[in-house]
Design an enzyme around this catalytic site. Structure first.
Site, PDB file in Angstrom:
ATOM      1  N   GLU A 231      36.325 -14.987   7.128  1.00  0.00           N
ATOM      2  CA  GLU A 231      36.715 -15.377   8.297  1.00  0.00           C
ATOM      3  C   GLU A 231      36.892 -14.041   9.079  1.00  0.00           C
ATOM      4  OE1 GLU A 231      38.607 -16.353  11.398  1.00  0.00           O
ATOM      5  OE2 GLU A 231      38.033 -18.122  10.172  1.00  0.00           O
TER       6      GLU A 231
ATOM      7  N   HIS B 222      38.065 -32.869   6.877  1.00  0.00           N
ATOM      8  CA  HIS B 222      37.868 -32.033   5.664  1.00  0.00           C
ATOM      9  C   HIS B 222      37.318 -32.630   4.459  1.00  0.00           C
ATOM     10  CE1 HIS B 222      40.146 -29.454   8.577  1.00  0.00           C
ATOM     11  NE2 HIS B 222      39.282 -28.518   8.079  1.00  0.00           N
TER      12      HIS B 222
ATOM     13  N   ASP C 117      32.930 -24.419   7.850  1.00  0.00           N
ATOM     14  CA  ASP C 117      34.137 -25.365   8.811  1.00  0.00           C
ATOM     15  C   ASP C 117      34.247 -24.579  10.267  1.00  0.00           C
ATOM     16  OD1 ASP C 117      35.983 -26.887   9.189  1.00  0.00           O
ATOM     17  OD2 ASP C 117      37.735 -25.700   8.052  1.00  0.00           O
TER      18      ASP C 117
ATOM     19  N   GLN D 231      41.351 -14.725  19.576  1.00  0.00           N
ATOM     20  CA  GLN D 231      41.518 -15.831  20.026  1.00  0.00           C
ATOM     21  C   GLN D 231      43.027 -15.909  20.041  1.00  0.00           C
ATOM     22  OE1 GLN D 231      40.144 -18.708  17.147  1.00  0.00           O
ATOM     23  NE2 GLN D 231      40.787 -17.294  15.473  1.00  0.00           N
TER      24      GLN D 231
ATOM     25  N   ASP E 152      40.804 -21.057   7.659  1.00  0.00           N
ATOM     26  CA  ASP E 152      41.967 -21.710   7.976  1.00  0.00           C
ATOM     27  C   ASP E 152      42.759 -22.450   6.540  1.00  0.00           C
ATOM     28  OD1 ASP E 152      40.913 -24.200   7.568  1.00  0.00           O
ATOM     29  OD2 ASP E 152      40.954 -24.883   9.810  1.00  0.00           O
TER      30      ASP E 152
END
Length: 561
Positions: free
Chosen positions: A379, A337, A431, A295, A359
């Protein structure tokens, strides 16, 4: 013994073939050989080397051109997904239009086969410019015009042009092979297509594993364009240098130089152009920008690490953009969050926690709970998880969560990791944005894999879609959790998201699921959240439950709509 016929010779019938012409008794001069041994007779073109090496070099040119062509194709597919979203639609549009344009280009190439070498050079020069500059031009148009429909039209136009030029390559290369040495058409086609397909394989592997992570979209496309131009020049200006007239050859040399100069100039200006485009697109100072394998990551705004002289009135808000969409608005990210994490860790065991998405912001909320003994973060993009260590402002926003000794980071695609792992967790916090990657992070398959990693009393917290979204949204997500054997409760965050960053939207929706119906609450042994209270959570749950459809819509699946 030979028997001679007796009487008059037989007359040929009306359908008999005419007798072959008598051989010309005059002697014929041998055919003159051109340089390197190639023969001019029968339309052959003299080459710089002997026919066999010349043929190998033409096949090598086909290999290189196929690799470049597939890089252009993948670049347009990736760019369409980045700029316009809905990667399935963009992929389908680019691939179908590209194949159609290639067919049209092959038909149009019939008129170019009289001078195949010169035509091939011109096609490669045009393809170098259009393909090499396409990524930069489309990105700039998207950043400055703010017209998604115009960007889609430009993407289709670039696809058509590139497809036409790629389609013209094969007929011209086939003509060149046959003019080096006439041979059976089937063998020539087999060799040419073998070189083409192998080149496509190399280009397809080079794009995600080499060009994209090492150079990015724009620089990778520019380098591919330069390779295209050199391949065209090598075939014409060296191997078939006797086909063009001296004046034409000089013009081709000049054209090759101009193409390479333009690509080099674009490469030199790429950094400045991208910075200006990102500033126009995101506003505020750009703190960090990179194109990872997965990305585009842009971090904008925030306070300077060192104070300015003279001091500024106020720093723009810290914003994280992923593929052009606002993923984190610094001033109000805590609302999302806190709502995602705090209810999941309020009751029941919470010693082992899995966080999907790296993140560091959900991780910050998890680490506030003293009962947490270990946290595993999964991740896929190391650039995103590394941002919390690289940038001081973003690290402060995460509370330097990755420096906590209880944290272990794994680089892996979350869904693949869930399938291959056997670990069990008391709490799983997802998340992940369910709207990206074709919605796979809100699919029944994803929920089933996550449920399989839960301990007997474990809880799963996920982001849900909008309650009124097409296809069921939040309620299709609840249906997927139910199909995975979990009972879920839906609730909203403490307030609207993104309003401090100029992109206000409704409060996000979440789902908390377990094998038995979970209750919403907050842990008393951690600092009170800034945006949540137990009465507000339960009131949000009641409002959503009042609009809950019965029966629930079918769950989203990887193969479903």
């Amino acid at each position: 013994m030979i028997n001679h016929p007796v009487g008059r010779p037989a007359q040929p019938g009306p359908d008999a073939a005419p007798p072959p012409p008598a051989a010309d008794p005059r002697p014929t001069a041998p055919r003159a050989a051109g340089p390197g041994g190639a023969v001019r007779a029968g339309g052959a073109v003299p080459t710089a080397v002997a026919p066999r090496p010349a043929r190998i070099l033409v096949l090598l040119a086909a290999f290189v051109c196929a690799a470049c062509g597939l890089v252009y194709e993948l670049e347009l597919v990736a760019l369409g997904g980045y700029l316009l979203g809905d990667s399935v639609t963009q992929t389908s549009v680019v691939l179908s239009v590209m194949v159609f344009a290639m067919g049209v280009g092959s038909l149009l190439a019939k008129g170019l086969t009289r001078r195949p070498a010169t035509s091939f050079a011109l096609v490669e020069y045009a393809l170098s410019l259009v393909g090499g500059l396409s990524a930069l031009a489309l990105y700039c148009g998207w950043a400055w015009l703010h017209q998604p429909r115009a960007t889609l039209v430009a993407l289709i136009a670039a696809t058509v042009l590139i497809g036409l030029l790629i389609g013209a390559e094969i007929p011209l290369l086939m003509t060149l092979i046959q003019r080096i040495r006439q041979e059976h058409a089937g063998r020539a086609v087999a060799d040419l297509f073998a070189a083409d397909y192998v080149g496509a394989l190399i280009g397809g592997l080079a794009f995600p594993f080499v060009l994209l992570p090492a150079l990015g979209q724009t620089a990778g496309a520019l380098l591919t364009g330069a390779v295209n131009a050199v391949a065209g020049a090598a075939v014409v200006l060296w191997l078939f240098r006797t086909e063009p007239a001296p004046r034409t050859r000089l013009l081709l040399w000049t054209g090759c130089g101009l193409v390479l100069a333009l690509l080099a100039l674009a490469a030199a200006c790429t950094g400045a152009i991208e910075r200006a485009a990102r500033h126009a697109l995101y506003g505020g100072p750009i703190r960090f920008a990179t194109q990872s394998r997965y990305q585009e990551i842009v971090l904008a705004g925030g306070a300077d690490e060192a104070p300015r002289v003279p001091a500024q009135r106020g720093a723009p808000p810290l914003e994280l953009f992923l593929d052009g969409r606002l993923a984190v608005c610094g001033p109000d990210e805590y609302r999302d969050h806190e709502a995602l994490v705090r209810p999941a860790l309020a009751a029941g065991p919470s010693g082992r926690v899995l966080v999907l998405g790296g993140d560091g912001l959900a991780l910050r909320e998890v680490l506030l709970h003293p009962a947490v003994r270990s946290v595993l973060v999964v991740e896929r993009d190391p650039e995103l998880s590394g941002l919390a260590r690289r940038d001081a402002a973003f690290a402060a926003l995460t509370g330097n969560a990755f420096d906590d000794p209880r944290v272990r980071l794994v680089q892996a695609e979350p869904m693949g990791w869930l399938r291959g792992s056997a670990e069990r967790f008391d709490v799983i916090v997802s998340d992940l944005d369910g709207a990206v990657s074709g919605g796979k992070y809100r699919s029944l398959e994803f929920f089933g894999l996550a449920a399989g990693r839960l301990a007997p009393e474990g809880r799963l917290a996920v982001r849900g879609g909008a309650p009124d979204a097409p296809g069921g949204g939040l309620w299709a997500d609840e249906s997927g959790l139910a199909a995975a054997g979990l009972s879920a409760v839906a609730y909203r965050a403490g307030g609207p998201s993104g309003e401090d960053c100029g992109e206000p939207g409704p409060a996000s929706a979440f789902l908390l699921a377990a094998r038995t119906a979970p209750g919403l609450g907050l842990s008393p042994d951690v600092p009170a959240p800034r945006s949540l209270t137990v009465p507000a959570l339960r009131a949000a749950e009641a409002r959503l439950a009042a609009g809950r459809p019965s029966p629930l819509p079918p769950p989203h699946t990887l193969l479903g709509p």
